[in-house]
Design a protein around this motif. Structure first.
Motif, short mmCIF file in Angstrom:
data_model
loop_
_atom_site.label_atom_id
_atom_site.label_comp_id
_atom_site.label_asym_id
_atom_site.label_seq_id
_atom_site.Cartn_x
_atom_site.Cartn_y
_atom_site.Cartn_z
N CYS A 102 0.84 -1.20 0.00
CA CYS A 102 0.00 0.00 0.00
C CYS A 102 0.87 1.25 0.00
N ILE A 103 0.32 2.33 -0.51
CA ILE A 103 1.00 3.62 -0.50
C ILE A 103 0.08 4.68 0.07
N PHE A 104 0.68 5.77 0.58
CA PHE A 104 -0.10 6.96 0.93
C PHE A 104 -0.17 7.85 -0.30
N GLU A 105 -1.20 8.66 -0.36
CA GLU A 105 -1.33 9.69 -1.38
C GLU A 105 -1.93 10.93 -0.72
N GLY A 106 -1.08 11.90 -0.40
CA GLY A 106 -1.58 13.14 0.17
C GLY A 106 -2.24 13.99 -0.90
N GLU A 107 -3.43 14.50 -0.59
CA GLU A 107 -4.20 15.23 -1.60
C GLU A 107 -5.02 16.36 -0.98
N LEU A 108 -5.35 17.32 -1.81
CA LEU A 108 -6.31 18.36 -1.46
C LEU A 108 -7.71 17.86 -1.78
N GLY A 109 -8.64 18.02 -0.84
CA GLY A 109 -10.00 17.58 -1.06
C GLY A 109 -10.96 18.74 -1.21
N ILE A 110 -11.81 18.67 -2.22
CA ILE A 110 -12.88 19.65 -2.43
C ILE A 110 -14.14 19.14 -1.73
N VAL A 111 -14.80 19.99 -0.96
CA VAL A 111 -16.05 19.60 -0.31
C VAL A 111 -17.18 20.43 -0.90
N ILE A 112 -18.20 19.74 -1.39
CA ILE A 112 -19.35 20.38 -2.03
C ILE A 112 -20.31 20.91 -0.96
N GLY A 113 -20.82 22.13 -1.20
CA GLY A 113 -21.73 22.75 -0.25
C GLY A 113 -23.16 22.88 -0.70
N GLN A 114 -23.40 22.69 -2.01
CA GLN A 114 -24.77 22.79 -2.52
C GLN A 114 -24.94 21.88 -3.73
N THR A 115 -26.16 21.48 -3.98
CA THR A 115 -26.44 20.58 -5.10
C THR A 115 -26.09 21.26 -6.42
N ILE A 116 -25.42 20.50 -7.29
CA ILE A 116 -25.08 21.03 -8.60
C ILE A 116 -25.14 19.91 -9.63
N ARG A 117 -25.76 20.21 -10.75
CA ARG A 117 -25.88 19.27 -11.86
C ARG A 117 -25.66 20.05 -13.15
N GLN A 118 -24.74 19.60 -13.99
CA GLN A 118 -24.44 20.22 -15.27
C GLN A 118 -24.17 21.71 -15.10
N GLY A 119 -23.30 22.03 -14.15
CA GLY A 119 -23.03 23.43 -13.83
C GLY A 119 -21.88 24.03 -14.62
N SER A 120 -21.92 25.34 -14.77
CA SER A 120 -20.82 26.08 -15.37
C SER A 120 -19.68 26.18 -14.37
N SER A 205 -17.25 21.43 -12.27
CA SER A 205 -18.12 21.68 -13.41
C SER A 205 -18.17 20.48 -14.34
N LYS A 206 -17.01 19.96 -14.72
CA LYS A 206 -16.97 18.84 -15.66
C LYS A 206 -17.60 17.58 -15.05
N LEU A 207 -17.29 17.31 -13.79
CA LEU A 207 -17.86 16.12 -13.16
C LEU A 207 -19.36 16.24 -12.94
N SER A 208 -19.86 17.47 -12.80
CA SER A 208 -21.29 17.66 -12.59
C SER A 208 -22.10 17.32 -13.85
N HIS A 209 -21.39 17.14 -14.97
CA HIS A 209 -22.06 16.65 -16.17
C HIS A 209 -22.08 15.12 -16.21
N ASP A 210 -21.37 14.50 -15.28
CA ASP A 210 -21.39 13.04 -15.14
C ASP A 210 -22.31 12.60 -14.02
#
Length: 256
Positions: A102-120, A205-210
């Protein structure tokens, strides 16, 4: 503003952290008070949110892409970590025998605060509540076990392999951040978040289209150079100045 989640004798409480206290709120990102302030000293700090969707990215940093000879993606290359993989600061993470290396992977995490679908991108920026520290622990042996099918979800989905915390910081410029990992107090990984191929707003934005994002969902922005093997008995700490430090201790598999 720092958001956190604690476990008390009365249950799990979400709120704003300030002056050594957690100020309960009606929900993540809510302005509505939900009780008297609680001292952090009397509580156990949990992962700052429990995501319904925990997405991780691969190949999202220029330096790593260049070294590994990867092409630059125009859409996030993503996988899912199960919600059962989530753990917080101070936890013990078992390294199962089935996981192998196993390996560690340190990363920055984005936390969503409101519902978004197909957003700009502008709508995506507005949908981001804040940022947290992530350790996206990965089993290399499982990931590469079958040459016909890289097992992204299984290799990253064991219990405790999704470390989040210690808080969600809402007032921070991601471009100024440096992601570091300390193993046993020794720095093992350090890279600038500004080297990201796709910015947080582009990612959301891009993932909100998925998929449709909901409050509390998390996107780990991917890691860069320096991810290393880990073994049982190590303290692994992801540090992002301006957010905090989230630390876990790895342990050997239980006899059961």
């Amino acid at each position: 503003m720092k958001w956190g989640r604690i476990e008390t004798e009365a249950g799990i409480v979400t709120g704003v952290i300030a002056d050594g206290m957690l100020h309960p709120r009606a929900g993540l990102g809510s302005d509505e008070a939900a009780g008297d302030p609680l001292p952090l000293a009397d509580a156990r700090l949990l992962a700052p949110c429990q995501p319904g969707k925990f997405i991780g990215l691969w190949n999202n940093f220029h330096a790593a892409a260049e070294k590994n000879g990867n092409t630059i993606p125009d859409h996030p290359l993503w996988f899912l970590k199960p919600d059962s993989s989530v753990t917080g600061h101070g936890s013990e993470v078992e390294l199962p025998a089935a996981a192998g290396r196993c390996i560690f992977e340190g990363e920055l995490g984005i936390v969503i605060g409101q519902t978004i679908r197909q957003g700009s991108e502008a709508e995506a920026e507005a949908a981001i509540l804040g940022y947290t520290c992530v350790n996206d622990i990965t089993s290399l042996d499982v990931l590469n076990a079958d040459p016909a099918f890289p097992q992204w979800t299984r290799s990253k989905g064991f219990e405790g392999f999704g470390v989040l915390g210690p808080v969600i910081e809402t007032d921070v410029d991601w471009r100024a951040l440096t992601v570091k990992v300390l193993v046993g107090g020794r720095e093992r990984q350090s890279y600038a978040a500004s080297d990201m191929i796709l910015s947080p707003a582009e990612i959301v934005s891009k993932l909100s289209h998925d998929v449709t994002f909901s409050p509390g969902d998390v996107i780990a922005c991917g890691t860069s150079l320096g991810a290393r093997p880990i073994r049982a008995g190590q303290e692994i700490e992801v540090v992002i100045e301006g957010i905090g430090a989230v630390s876990v201790t790895t342990v050997a598999p239980s006899e059961a």
